[in-house]
Design an enzyme around this catalytic site. Structure first.
Site, PDB file in Angstrom:
ATOM      1  N   GLU A 118     123.643  94.811   4.463  1.00  0.00           N
ATOM      2  CA  GLU A 118     124.364  94.025   5.464  1.00  0.00           C
ATOM      3  C   GLU A 118     125.153  94.890   6.423  1.00  0.00           C
ATOM      4  O   GLU A 118     125.617  94.432   7.447  1.00  0.00           O
ATOM      5  CB  GLU A 118     125.274  93.007   4.774  1.00  0.00           C
ATOM      6  CG  GLU A 118     124.567  91.717   4.432  1.00  0.00           C
ATOM      7  CD  GLU A 118     123.489  91.883   3.372  1.00  0.00           C
ATOM      8  OE1 GLU A 118     123.572  92.856   2.583  1.00  0.00           O
ATOM      9  OE2 GLU A 118     122.563  91.064   3.343  1.00  0.00           O
ATOM     10  N   ARG A 156     106.226 109.577  23.965  1.00  0.00           N
ATOM     11  CA  ARG A 156     105.187 109.467  25.001  1.00  0.00           C
ATOM     12  C   ARG A 156     105.653 109.955  26.363  1.00  0.00           C
ATOM     13  O   ARG A 156     104.845 110.131  27.271  1.00  0.00           O
ATOM     14  CB  ARG A 156     104.616 108.055  25.059  1.00  0.00           C
ATOM     15  CG  ARG A 156     105.580 106.999  25.488  1.00  0.00           C
ATOM     16  CD  ARG A 156     104.989 105.610  25.319  1.00  0.00           C
ATOM     17  NE  ARG A 156     103.906 105.340  26.243  1.00  0.00           N
ATOM     18  CZ  ARG A 156     104.062 105.187  27.561  1.00  0.00           C
ATOM     19  NH1 ARG A 156     105.248 105.316  28.105  1.00  0.00           N
ATOM     20  NH2 ARG A 156     103.025 104.929  28.325  1.00  0.00           N
ATOM     21  N   ASP A 171     103.974 103.454  34.403  1.00  0.00           N
ATOM     22  CA  ASP A 171     104.264 102.430  33.401  1.00  0.00           C
ATOM     23  C   ASP A 171     105.142 101.326  33.940  1.00  0.00           C
ATOM     24  O   ASP A 171     106.004 101.570  34.771  1.00  0.00           O
ATOM     25  CB  ASP A 171     105.111 103.016  32.262  1.00  0.00           C
ATOM     26  CG  ASP A 171     104.323 103.885  31.351  1.00  0.00           C
ATOM     27  OD1 ASP A 171     103.105 103.766  31.355  1.00  0.00           O
ATOM     28  OD2 ASP A 171     104.968 104.668  30.636  1.00  0.00           O
TER      29      ASP A 171
END
Ligand code: ADE
Length: 243
Positions: A118, A156, A171
């Site tokens: 948690e 990348r 992109d």
């Protein structure tokens, strides 16, 4: 570039890192990923990495000692440690985007700490981590998938990771707009044709068409992005004419 990942679930990582582009990047020495099991740095016989929260309430909290010891022992083996970002993956962090990926890709080395259970003891946040990143406004069971996403987006962008050297430039998001549509053979499929302009080989025309398509789809799908995008006079004229 080197990533050091600190996690209680190291077995999550190999399947993704050992496939596709990230695998090739690792084999070519462009990225190096070291996954460290925080549990290896516990000292009790049950290898306890979590405990109940002070003040009561549900759930378990990651203990500070093994987290500090795992990160410090890896840091201790390294030179020039001051500039290594120690990033906690948490829904409380700044929201990850392409410009943060860009910024991180300039670092030769990054530490990624995956939260579990948690929560984590607040002293880890206050005295060990240097940055907190969220991958979006929703809550996952841990920081492992976010760490993989971050490594993928950052890797990348590194030189030579993508086969095509211009691969990351056009992109979606890289230029502040969504990317234009792509087509490949056949020129007609079930009666649906590839736009004529793409079959002409006229590169100036193709570039213009792609730019306009990028503007159009950004306007349609993500108008919020247009406000921040760098737009030329021609772009503005094109958008004006649509109205
Ligand atoms: N851990 C749990 N949820 C997360 C999120 N949205 N981003 C980063 N780390 C997380």
């Amino acid at each position: 570039m080197r990533f050091d990942v600190f996690t209680l679930l190291p077995e999550v990582f190999p399947s993704y890192l050992e496939t596709s582009i990230l695998k090739r990047a690792r084999e070519r020495g462009l990225i190096d990923v070291h996954v460290h099991n925080i549990r290896d740095y516990t000292r009790d016989k049950h290898h306890t990495a979590d405990d109940a929260p002070y003040g009561g309430g549900g759930g378990m909290v990651m203990k500070p000692e093994p987290v500090f010891e795992s990160i410090e022992s890896v840091l201790g083996l390294s030179a020039n440690t001051e500039n290594i970002p120690i990033i906690l993956l948490t829904p409380q962090g700044r929201v990850f985007n392409q410009s943060i990926a860009d910024e991180l890709s300039k670092h030769p080395r990054i530490f990624l700490l995956c939260g579990r259970y948690e929560g984590i003891d607040e002293r880890i946040r206050e005295h060990l981590v240097t940055d907190e990143i969220s991958i979006g406004d929703y809550v996952l069971t841990g920081g492992e998938l976010p760490a993989l996403i971050l490594m993928d987006a950052v890797s990348r962008l590194l030189p030579d990771v993508l086969g095509d050297p211009t691969g990351a430039q056009d992109d979606s998001h890289a230029m502040g707009l969504l990317e234009y549509p792509h087509y490949t053979r056949p020129p007609e499929f079930r009666g649906w044709k590839v736009p004529d302009v793409l079959l002409t080989g006229a590169h100036v025309k193709i570039d213009k068409w792609r730019r306009e398509q990028a503007l159009l789809r950004t306007l349609k799908k993500r108008p919020d992005m247009l406000e921040k995008a760098e737009l030329s006079k021609e772009d503005l004229k094109f958008l004006e004419n649509l109205k």
